[in-house]
Scaffold this active site. Structure first.
Site, PDB file in Angstrom:
ATOM      1  N   GLY A 159       0.817  -1.202   0.000  1.00  0.00           N
ATOM      2  CA  GLY A 159       0.000   0.000   0.000  1.00  0.00           C
ATOM      3  C   GLY A 159       0.852   1.252   0.000  1.00  0.00           C
ATOM      4  O   GLY A 159       2.052   1.235   0.284  1.00  0.00           O
ATOM      5  N   CYS A 160       0.204   2.372  -0.286  1.00  0.00           N
ATOM      6  CA  CYS A 160       0.929   3.632  -0.455  1.00  0.00           C
ATOM      7  C   CYS A 160       1.469   4.165   0.870  1.00  0.00           C
ATOM      8  O   CYS A 160       2.614   4.596   0.959  1.00  0.00           O
ATOM      9  CB  CYS A 160       0.038   4.659  -1.143  1.00  0.00           C
ATOM     10  SG  CYS A 160      -1.586   4.880  -0.402  1.00  0.00           S
TER      11      CYS A 160
END
Lengths: 360, 360, 360, 360
Positions: A159-160
């Site tokens: 994920g970011c």
């Protein structure tokens, strides 16, 4: 396999979403890819041009329903699906097809963590698609995750938020310079990270001119993934206070991460600190430690697969402060997926990816 | 003195700046004030309407040079001047005139702190204009700073970052619930906090769509002021890691502040934590602890003298997380000044101030 | 009726929406109003503080369902309802209650226009709540609409786009200086004008950093209302090309409106043009013609009931260009409603309204 | 000349500005270019990484002063200089070097127009770098400007506003469908179009949340250039009312352009209108007429050399309304320059340019 003559066919499930759209934007310029099936759920049957008007070359492509049949016959399948949806579809795809999951389902090694934070059955664990992840072995030897991606056919793309925090802190953890036991991370997040969900607090009228936190107080689902990464980097025990905040930009993450100097390392100088980060990222094509005194901005990474990093020692506070800026949809999602894909397929790691941001 | 029949005359030095302009916006609606002289430095001679086009009722007023003569004959003088400039002009004003300094010059009690962070001679210390500041006496008795403002004729108005962080953390510090020794604060800041300085990184083309930190690593001048406040609230020793970040909004501060549970208080429950903040702010007209689960946004405070606060316990991290939202030009500067002025002059504390933000 | 001793009770239907919320923000500071029932449709039963977190003083009020019973017993009822919903509820309210409709239902005099643009049965026509609207009688005598609002008990409050364009152009039309037959208006609109509807193109991720038009090519529902106003001002035949565009701001309308010099007036000088607008608005408390050369910005009107206007002659193009800036939720909706209410009730026209915008 | 084996060396004068920076961003990915000298005026001596932190691969390049010596020895020289500065330096460069002027100096054919709008001596006229410009000859035959760019060695690259308005309107003008005699254009402009000038109204604090016009009433310097283009397209007499407005985005232009149906063509249907634009742009790689009913947004063009166009007939108003969206720094400046360069050098017109915008 990796020839420029013969392009690999990539299918994208979830092509109407932000992550899927960004994957397509990059794939359209990738020298070794050819775009195959595009699928969606509620948007099946629509022209892509209505939903992703920025993807001019694909405007007339029509979205199919997301089924194993639609995704069959491709070399690469990218899944940009809601949490919990990728396990079933992946199980129906042949083992020799490279499947990249942009969602969270296959990131966590611990089923207990998954169940605690997501409340559903764990779909299993795939090789983790953060090439720069530092791996410190029991004997102290150090490698990166990219070694484990060569030849992989299932990859869980991180994920970011996790990418930003991990890249910020792992050099200090791996070097034993900072303690992973009392990390604090506060992030400024652009709205595209929340996807296209139609929720009142995501409306432009609400977001313009405002900043607000969410998932405060240890509840965010990305926390166990960060802890997992820092343990891979060498931490024994990890504790992290993690607070994301929505700020008025469409893209970008600015992660401010602090950790205490490790016991026994309290006398480290600013130069000592900088040297650790310099060494860790000296050869990384997409992680860029800025010259001393220059701080990252998210604008400088827009559309690029670049993570900008800067580190400072706050001697009075006994803490190292690291700031990372990246584009949540590129280095935080789709660019990272392409980077991992390149490694898995034996292509040049940087193929199809740019480091220059679109600024100002 | 405080009669609605006879209005008090207020002069504003620095009327062309953002802080001065906001003071005028509030003063124009204050039931007990009449606006007198408006002065400026390089903008002297200009119509206010050219520089502050939003102040319609004052558009035809002409700015005078900032001199003691221009400021003479007023009941209240507000100084919105660059750091280092207020001492000299204040010395020329009579003792019975209420002088409010919006700048930093007279905030710090420690001349050493001033010299370390500002690099010039200390101008002296004035009563500190944060009415809600908790004062814990040696005998453990607790009052607030508002008691010290009644009748004051020199007031140092706190800065916006300092107000946000102090209001976030002081209840826990005063109650001994959290430790002040390893505080971490990360702030999302609107651009008006930087004033009208013509610097490249403050251009709209640079700021729109971007987030970036500044003054990282213990260098920000607001740090000693925060520490001073927390000591007043009851801390013995303070250590704070403080990182402000510019985000694309004109106004607003969102401060995310964390501190460890104090030794001996590690077993505190979420309810215990909440009770401390509830008790501290139960009677405050401008500090509002939100209902459990609702988090502050800066938009909700725009133009209002309101500070919105929420607190959570992150038991896994052993930290309390507090978020404060306020308008940097109102509760962070000009509204706070008017609140302190009201107290000094014996007016109702809330006179001329609103709590409703302009949202969305 | 208008005594400061005895406050008038106002009920707001649609209190969870942007227009209703803004009405409450203004009413909360109005010296002659007391806030009574707050009603909503799908949000009935919720605390106002969850839905309008900026309205601190009303946070604990609970929304009731919108029924005639809930709205009974008030002096003033404000309807902030979807188009088509106000007729039925208004019919159930006593004739001596002042009802202000923020929606479109009762604005148009022509049932045919209503049916052509809204596709439903016309609810009837109420006195039009734009106090500054110039009325040119058949004999050439000129009044304003405010004369017709004294004592009114049903008022149709104009829309925000219509207010901006009408205020821009009506002086020239009334004076016969410009032709109403080929007007072009292009507007930059903030997102709050679209309400809280959950539509993909209203998401922050989509709107931040983007500008896009909507309702292009003569389809916008506000067109017949503008034409109606210009006819009241003196136009015989009106033709208008009207294009609104969404730009990344929460509030504000900037209307750029051009019209040709009328036949026989082609030799008008810039001074002639300016004189017409100056004369029209010389005594208006809320419409402000800026000094020559200074152009309006929406920021200067934020939260204020102010419309800023500037006019220029483009001699080469044979056109007058007028720009109006206003806050769509204040002078464009709720402030305008309060202004009309003040007139209807015999209160000072400016009661409870401010002219100073919250800027920067 | 155009071989992928031997790259052409390009020098950029004004590499510290927004236009120069964007040229470099594109050139860095261009398959036939190699980046040579980078020059600047006041920033000479600085590392590019300090001034253009998004250009990672060029971060360590040092800016030289802008002199003929520094620019010598290149195949292509791009001048991103202030108005009035390019003539002198261009005169010192060999005739066989391709010189592209991003400034206005060499765009106008009429010295009188130049002197009227710029107030200085005219530097002369170069081939005009808008490849899609329709050229209607005296005999009615139609070509585009790209035919005149093959082999050119001096090219005047058009401005961003001019490109947007010209692309919007020229099909209708060339076809005789709309009249060029009473054109109205209103533009929403991002801040990067104003360059890095340090002016108060360009500060982020002022621009965030605000919209404001500039150069209103026929004074904008781009007006004669638009008129020149429309005459090339076939107009006899041109009159245009042109109003740009600054809105809160860093990049992008949204141009709303209207023109009356030409005398004799008043009965044209919507299909007739659409057919004219469809035919004009059917084969253009960078100008995209959207499907009927879909309107352009600037976000969809960010970072791309794409101009999105949509047209509607407003029969009631007797006007055609055309909206164009483009990125002012790409199709409005640097991308257009590269497109023109490709044509001049015999490279594929699309080399190094992308059509996919970075959205959301």
């Amino acid at each position: 396999m990796a020839s420029t003559q013969q392009r690999l066919r990539v299918a994208v499930a979830g092509a109407s979403g932000y992550a899927g759209g960004e994957l397509l934007r990059i794939a359209a310029r990738h020298p070794h890819l050819e775009i195959g099936a595009l699928t969606a759920h509620s948007n099946a049957g629509s022209r892509l041009g209505e939903l992703q008007p920025h993807l001019r070359g694909l405007a007339d492509r029509v979205l199919e329903p997301t089924t194993a049949e639609a995704l069959a016959g491709h070399d690469v399948v990218v899944l940009g699906l809601p949490h919990g949806a990728s396990g079933e579809i992946a199980a129906q795809l042949p083992d020799d097809v490279l499947v990249l999951d942009l969602g969270a389902d296959h990131r966590l090694a611990s089923a207990a963590d998954w169940e605690a934070f997501y409340g559903s059955a764990h779909a299993g664990t795939w090789p983790y698609g953060l090439p720069e992840l530092i791996r410190t072995a029991a004997d102290g030897s150090v490698t990166t995750q990219r070694d484990r991606l060569a030849g992989a056919r299932r990859i869980a793309v991180p994920g970011c938020n996790v990418t930003a925090v991990t890249l910020a802190l792992q050099p200090g953890v791996a070097a034993g310079l900072v303690s992973p036991r009392d990390v604090v991370a506060v992030l400024a997040n652009g709205y595209s990270g929340a996807g296209k969900a139609l929720k009142p607090h995501l409306l432009a009228a609400e977001g313009l001119g405002s900043a607000a936190p969410y998932a405060v107080g240890g509840t965010h689902r990305h926390i166990p993934e960060i802890a997992q990464n820092l343990r891979v980097a060498g931490a024994d025990d990890v504790s992290i206070s993690f607070t994301p905040t929505l700020v008025p930009m469409s893209r970008g993450i600015l992660a401010t991460v602090t950790a205490r100097l490790a016991p026994g390392r309290e006398a480290a100088s600013a130069a000592d600190v900088r040297a650790v980060w310099e060494q860790a990222y000296a050869d990384e094509p997409f992680v860029d430690l800025l010259p001393a005194g220059q701080w990252p901005s998210t604008a400088a990474t827009l559309g690029a697969n670049t993570a900008l990093v800067q580190v400072a020692l706050d001697a009075a506070a006994g803490r190292v402060v690291v700031v990372t800026a990246l584009d949540n949809l590129v280095k935080g999602t789709a660019g990272q997926a392409v980077q991992a894909m390149n490694l898995a397929l034996g292509l040049p790691e940087t193929a199809g990816l740019v480091t220059e941001g679109v600024a100002p």
